[in-house]
Design an enzyme around this catalytic site. Structure first.
Site, PDB file in Angstrom:
ATOM      1  N   ARG A  42      12.237  20.076 -66.827  1.00  0.00           N
ATOM      2  CA  ARG A  42      10.658  20.370 -67.110  1.00  0.00           C
ATOM      3  C   ARG A  42      11.623  20.255 -68.914  1.00  0.00           C
ATOM      4  NH1 ARG A  42       5.433  20.991 -63.914  1.00  0.00           N
ATOM      5  NH2 ARG A  42       6.170  19.714 -62.475  1.00  0.00           N
ATOM      6  N   GLU A  54      16.294  14.762 -60.731  1.00  0.00           N
ATOM      7  CA  GLU A  54      15.713  13.938 -59.444  1.00  0.00           C
ATOM      8  C   GLU A  54      16.603  13.961 -57.749  1.00  0.00           C
ATOM      9  OE1 GLU A  54      12.234  12.563 -59.795  1.00  0.00           O
ATOM     10  OE2 GLU A  54      12.230  13.690 -61.163  1.00  0.00           O
ATOM     11  N   GLN A  59      13.650  15.017 -51.341  1.00  0.00           N
ATOM     12  CA  GLN A  59      13.980  16.994 -49.657  1.00  0.00           C
ATOM     13  C   GLN A  59      14.057  17.888 -49.606  1.00  0.00           C
ATOM     14  OE1 GLN A  59      16.216  13.037 -47.538  1.00  0.00           O
ATOM     15  NE2 GLN A  59      14.745  13.697 -46.391  1.00  0.00           N
ATOM     16  N   THR A  60      14.226  18.433 -50.890  1.00  0.00           N
ATOM     17  CA  THR A  60      14.574  19.573 -51.223  1.00  0.00           C
ATOM     18  C   THR A  60      13.276  20.148 -51.673  1.00  0.00           C
ATOM     19  OG1 THR A  60      16.843  18.923 -51.099  1.00  0.00           O
ATOM     20  CG2 THR A  60      16.067  20.851 -52.123  1.00  0.00           C
ATOM     21  N   LEU A  97      22.388  23.041 -50.941  1.00  0.00           N
ATOM     22  CA  LEU A  97      20.994  21.653 -50.855  1.00  0.00           C
ATOM     23  C   LEU A  97      21.175  21.065 -49.810  1.00  0.00           C
ATOM     24  CD1 LEU A  97      21.754  20.870 -55.171  1.00  0.00           C
ATOM     25  CD2 LEU A  97      19.866  22.199 -54.292  1.00  0.00           C
ATOM     26  N   GLY A  98      21.961  20.497 -49.161  1.00  0.00           N
ATOM     27  CA  GLY A  98      21.508  20.006 -48.122  1.00  0.00           C
ATOM     28  C   GLY A  98      22.029  18.734 -48.228  1.00  0.00           C
TER      29      GLY A  98
END
Length: 285
Positions: A42, A54, A59-60, A97-98
């Site tokens: 930000r 983004e 989903q994290t 992070l997956g």
């Protein structure tokens, strides 16, 4: 009657008049100003850095992204650096992070921007959405946050805010019912800060009211990672990253899954551009 009750009453009686929209914005901003979350993405208008954030935030959880964001940008400081990097290095930086497919798509996106768009993230969401891994939400969010362009978009926290205030007694609410309200209440003078306010306020409402988005027709529960096929894929990738050229037998032992499950995932990972079989072993493509 407090302001929330007043908003509900006026909306039911009059609809979304300019006065009702103004009251709604004041409720959101009055909560947000003293509560604003300080997040590194930000503090920048760099379109590339915002694109990275983004993609990571899909989903994290925010805190996990906060940990990885700075180190990822330090290793790949711009689109050209990311586009030129080996996939193996990108996936290694992404670990933790997956959903590793996002890392592959982010690299492919960087390659496409460098090859076709002069290395600059486009300010047009219609151009962005054509890039690998970029959907409608991401294309609009990047343009809003990087260029402060007033565009309507929706995600889970924003959805919670509008359901809570405008659909208090309803369920099965479709996004098409929310989007006109989002567009009509948009702060066109400062859309970037407005969406940050909505997201923080929506996160607060979820903690306070048990996630109003559950009443959305789009709501789905994320399946647990433990014991899932996502966990198997993650273990395979980690094993290949740590042991380039690892054999099938060694992979099965490292992953702790049956030969059939490992084999199906290896085929899928190869088809998706993650790995390649070279000789007796496997490597990142």
């Amino acid at each position: 009657m407090n302001r929330e009750q007043e908003l509900t009453h006026l909306f039911r009686q009059e609809g979304l008049t300019p006065a009702v929209a103004d009251l709604f914005r004041r409720i959101v901003y009055d909560w947000y100003v003293p509560q604003r979350r300080e997040l590194p993405w930000r503090e920048t208008f760099d379109p590339y850095a915002i694109l990275v954030s983004e993609i990571m935030l899909q989903q994290t959880q925010v805190e996990r992204v906060r940990e990885k964001y700075a180190t990822f940008l330090a290793e790949f400081p711009d689109l050209r650096a990311l586009a030129a990097a080996p996939l193996e290095r990108v996936l290694a930086a992404w670990q933790g992070l997956g959903y590793n497919r996002r890392a592959v798509n982010l690299k492919r996106c960087a390659e496409a921007v460098v090859a076709s768009l002069g290395g600059e993230v486009p300010a047009d969401p219609n151009e962005l959405v054509r890039l690998p891994g970029i959907g409608t939400y991401t294309s609009r969010a990047v343009v809003v946050f990087a260029f402060n362009t007033p565009l309507p978009f929706i995600e889970t926290n924003i959805r919670s805010v509008y359901i809570h205030h405008f659909f208090a007694d309803q369920s099965g609410i479709h996004d098409r019912d929310l989007m006109p309200l989002i567009e009509q209440t948009l702060d066109r003078d400062n859309p970037r800060e407005w969406y940050y306010a909505l997201m923080d306020y929506g996160s607060h409402l979820k903690r306070l009211h048990g996630n109003p988005s559950r009443r959305s027709s789009h709501h789905t529960r994320q399946t647990p990672f433990k014991g899932s096929n996502r966990e198997v894929r993650s273990r395979i990738l980690r094993a290949v990253l740590e042991n380039p050229g690892i054999s099938r037998d060694a992979l099965e032992k490292a992953v702790g899954a049956s030969s059939e499950i490992v084999g199906k995932n290896l085929e899928q990972l190869a088809a998706e551009g993650f790995i390649v079989s070279r000789g007796p072993g496997y490597r990142i493509l």
